[in-house]
Design an enzyme around this catalytic site. Structure first.
Site, PDB file in Angstrom:
ATOM      1  CB  CYS A  46      -0.919   0.015   1.219  1.00  0.00           C
ATOM      2  SG  CYS A  46      -0.031   0.029   2.785  1.00  0.00           S
ATOM      3  CB  CYS A 113      42.179 -27.679 -10.586  1.00  0.00           C
ATOM      4  SG  CYS A 113      42.818 -26.012 -10.853  1.00  0.00           S
ATOM      5  CG  ASP A 524       2.465 -33.591  12.425  1.00  0.00           C
ATOM      6  OD1 ASP A 524       1.955 -33.250  13.508  1.00  0.00           O
ATOM      7  OD2 ASP A 524       1.801 -33.790  11.397  1.00  0.00           O
ATOM      8  CG  ASP A 729       3.407 -30.166  10.494  1.00  0.00           C
ATOM      9  OD1 ASP A 729       3.180 -30.012  11.709  1.00  0.00           O
ATOM     10  OD2 ASP A 729       2.947 -31.102   9.825  1.00  0.00           O
TER      11      ASP A 729
END
Length: 839
Positions: A46, A113, A524, A729
């Site tokens: 806003c 390398c 969970d 979660d």
């Protein structure tokens, strides 16, 4: 796929505000010219946000003008010292509008390398606004994370200026598979053919004295040296030209790399031998030996070693190729026309015949079939598909025909997102790589210094220029940092590829190291260790009771109603017609069920109630005992009975409902314990339900009734990994040392995790831990070999053991050992392809 919104232009008055900031007074001291930065920010919604951003930035010393554009969500800032892009980004984050980083990916060829990798990263990191850079020797890519949009072509030009071939990844032509390997083998073969006469004439005489006498009797030794000079010069000028073309400019920039070592070593051997051949008077008679064969054989061995490296890298990166190859190139529209998959748009409809791969993500409009989704879930059984079911691009249709409406294309498809996750993980660095980076930064200059000291020391002690040259060249050749540069990225490349085949996606490579070190994994419960939906566990009552309950529950939207209907369908119970359904909040529901003979069973109808015990009053003692035991296990209770006209009721029986534990959960917990990990459960379900599930799985530590903020606090306190699948979660997944998301869960949870399990199988957690530990162990083995190899053999090459009767490596043996070190590291990493899934 919808196109991204076109950014709105910055208002003219904003542009003029930046461009026409008040000039300094004429008598002011000269200052550094002002710069303009452009940030994409999050959270600007806003006009008040715009004002807050502009005021916050304008308060910084050095900021001349700050203009925020609500339309484009961008902020343009004109500034001079002491303001910096980093300080302005910090200010924006502090006031709640963090900068959204930009990522640029480059294709970089010519890195050979760890020193090359370091140089690419330093060149890119030096650019204003760059947060981090990661160059990957195994994938030949560089990823740049910036505070503001940077032109990819300009970044590529900086890398080209540093001596590498680079271009934006989006513009890079796809490398023909095996082209690098074929070119290296071709050059190695040409160099080998040219080198063979040089090697035979020079070394054959040392190995077989009779051959030496015969050869010198056939021609003058100078003619042999002349032949060796011509052939060796051709080897260095053509197959070996790459070492000089890249190594010498790097040396001139004071940023030597492996090519510089090879170029110096081979040139020193060639130049010394050329002087002995054409200007022998400049070299003492006792030192007049030629080493053309060393310079030529070194080129052959290093080219062969690089060819083997290229082959191993191709095998290591095969996971990405297989993922990309899963998606078909064309799709068949309903009209029968075949079109490129890239031309499909959401809303279009495509047809699938039996055995065809699904071209894009979508949902079935018509038809029925079974789809093999093993490439996503790892589960071998096909999944039934009917109208309304979703299908994923890359999966294989079974025996039925389907019409599919496209819902996602391009980078929005599941397969594209999986491929992007694997690529990102393969291109990232582990925290332990920082040690390698610090060492390799000084490694090549240190090796050159050791080579110089060894040469001067042997020359001073013995006066033998030839022997001094052998020591210096051997040190330069054997100390190649290739193995150190490959030690980490090639293991990540192979390990994350194998993990993807097992249905485990590492979204970030560093999660490998963190997961390998965790000693605690919290789960969970719902949807992770359990199926995530209520299922009927037992029915206690007369035979027709389940049918009566299902008849009533047809009119209910309660989650437990679906469980009853599913149980009736699985049991084959006929469901009679029910009328006058009425929900009784806090009690349950009731309806009038028609009686009669239904499906071969005699059903006695009437007014049937389904719900809590208080709907009926008295509950028989035996059912009350069963209800108490089920309630203690955390199960839900559904009482079924007849409702009397006077409002009372008679209980017929009891249905117990619970979220069933997944069949693999107990094995997953046991497997983690065997791996020395402590499992725990953190659930929002009631403590009784959580405790009941945990007891059955062998989990001792249980936290029940925990809200999302409580999960977050527990994870911050206990640390370790966390496994979850729901929106609730997501905070805990983001805060954990390693967040492990179930791929069957919500998009929010998947995005919050570091590791995604594509199948809803908790055993995949053990698989992820196993592959993480295997990769970390593999990297440590590689690093021990790479560092140990150099620590052990550089002193031998310098001749440090000769005074004590020990050996000294020749340049030829040094080149062979150097090539073998890289091949060993690559071969060791390829063993990760055989890590077995935990099943």
């Amino acid at each position: 796929m919808s196109s991204p919104p076109i950014p709105e232009p910055v208002p003219k008055n904003a542009v003029s505000q930046i461009a026409t900031a008040a000039p300094p007074p004429a008598d002011a001291r000269p200052q550094a010219s002002a710069e303009t930065a452009r940030f994409a920010v999050e959270g600007m919604t806003c006009a008040s946000c715009v004002g807050r951003i502009e005021r916050g930035l304008s308060a910084l010393p050095g900021v001349e003008a700050a203009v925020a554009n609500l339309g484009t969500r961008e902020v343009r800032v004109r500034f001079t010292a002491p303001a910096t892009r980093e300080s302005m980004a910090g200010t924006l984050a502090g006031i709640g509008y963090p900068v959204r980083p930009e990522t640029v990916e480059l294709s970089v060829e010519g890195m050979t390398c760890a020193s090359c990798v370091g140089r690419v990263e330093r060149v890119l990191k030096a650019q204003p606004g760059v947060i981090s850079t990661t160059a990957n020797l195994a994938t030949r890519r560089a990823r740049v994370v910036t505070l503001e949009p940077l032109d990819p072509e300009r970044l590529a030009a900086l890398v080209r200026k540093a001596g590498f071939e680079a271009q934006p990844l989006a513009e890079a032509a796809p490398r023909a598979e095996g082209s690098e390997e074929r070119a290296l083998w071709r050059d190695a073969l040409i160099a080998g053919i040219l080198t063979l006469p040089v090697f035979v004439t020079e070394m054959g005489g040392h190995l077989v004295p009779a051959f030496h006498h015969w050869l010198h009797g056939l021609t003058d030794p100078w003619n042999l040296w002349l032949m060796q000079f011509v052939l060796t010069t051709l080897v260095l000028a053509f197959p070996g030209r790459r070492f000089f073309a890249k190594g010498l400019p790097a040396l001139a920039r004071l940023a030597p790399d492996m090519n510089s070592l090879v170029a110096l070593g081979t040139f020193a051997a060639w130049a010394y031998s050329s002087v002995v051949t054409f200007l022998p008077g400049l070299v003492p008679a006792e030192s007049q030996s030629v080493y053309f064969e060393a310079a030529a054989v070194i080129v052959v061995l290093i080219l062969a070693g690089r060819a083997m490296e290229a082959r191993a890298r191709g095998r290591a990166g095969a996971a990405i190729s297989r993922l990309i190859g899963l998606q078909p190139r064309t799709a068949r529209l309903e009209s029968g026309a075949e079109v490129p998959v890239a031309s499909l748009l959401p809303g279009m409809r495509v047809t699938l015949r039996a055995g065809e791969r699904v071209p894009v993500d979508g949902h079935v409009v018509s038809g029925r079939s079974a789809v093999d989704e093993s490439m996503l879930t790892g589960e071998p059984l096909p999944v039934a598909k009917e109208p309304g079911a979703s299908v994923t691009g890359g999966t294989v249709n079974g025996t039925g025909a389907l019409v599919v409406e496209v819902s996602a294309v391009g980078s929005d498809t599941v397969l594209a997102r999986i491929t992007a996750m694997v690529e990102e993980a393969q291109g990232s660095k582990l925290p332990m790589q920082a040690l390698v980076d610090r060492v390799t930064l000084w490694f090549v200059p240190a090796v050159m210094a050791v080579a110089l000291v060894a040469t001067l020391a042997w020359l001073a002690i013995t006066g033998d220029m030839a022997r001094a040259l052998v020591a210096g060249v051997s040190v330069l050749i054997i100390a190649c940092p290739c193995a150190m540069g490959l030690a980490t990225p090639v293991s990540i490349l192979v390990g994350t590829g194998r993990a993807a085949e097992m249905g485990v996606l590492f979204r970030r490579g560093e999660a490998l190291q963190r997961l390998a070190d965790v000693k605690r994994i919290s789960f969970d419960k719902t949807g992770t260790l359990t199926e995530g939906r209520p299922r009927v566990t037992a029915v206690h009552g007369p035979e027709e009771m389940l049918a009566l309950a299902a008849a009533v529950e047809r009119g209910s939207e309660h989650p437990l109603a679906l469980a009853v209907l599913e149980a009736a369908a699985e049991a084959g119970s006929p469901v009679p017609v029910a009328t006058d359904f009425a929900a009784r909040p806090g009690y349950g529901a009731e309806a009038t069920v028609e009686g009669g003979r239904i499906g071969g069973a005699q059903i006695e109808g009437g007014r049937i109630g389904v719900g809590s015990a208080r709907m009926f009053g008295m509950v028989p003692e035996e059912l009350a005992r069963i209800a108490a035991e089920a309630s203690a296990r955390g199960e839900s209770l559904i009482h079924v009975g007849r409702i009397h006209p006077d409002g009372g009721g008679e209980v017929l029986g009891l249905i117990t409902v619970a979220d069933r534990v997944k069949p693999q959960s107990a094995r997953a917990v046991a497997a983690l314990k065997e791996m020395g990990v402590t499992p725990a459960m953190i659930s929002g379900d009631t403590p009784a339900a959580a405790q009941a599930v945990a007891a059955g799985l062998g989990i001792e530590e249980v936290h029940g009734g925990i809200l999302p903020e409580g999960k977050l606090a527990l994870i911050r306190e206990t640390r370790g990994a966390f496994v979850g699948d729901g929106i609730n979660d997501a905070p805990a997944l983001a805060a954990a040392e390693v967040g492990i998301s179930m791929g069957t869960g919500t998009d929010v949870a998947i995005e919050a995790g570091d590791v995604v399990l594509m199948r809803g199988d908790p055993l995949a957690v053990a698989s992820a831990l196993k592959i993480g530990r295997a990769v970390l162990r593999n990297i440590r083995e590689n690093l021990v070999w790479a560092f140990g190899y150099n620590v052990a053999l550089i002193p031998v090459a310098a001749g440090l053991l000769v005074p004590f009767g020990g050996p000294q490596l020749s340049p030829v043996l040094a080149a062979g050992a150097m090539a073998l070190s890289s091949v060993f590291v690559l071969s060791n990493a390829l063993r990760l392809r055989f890590v077995r899934d935990v099943r």
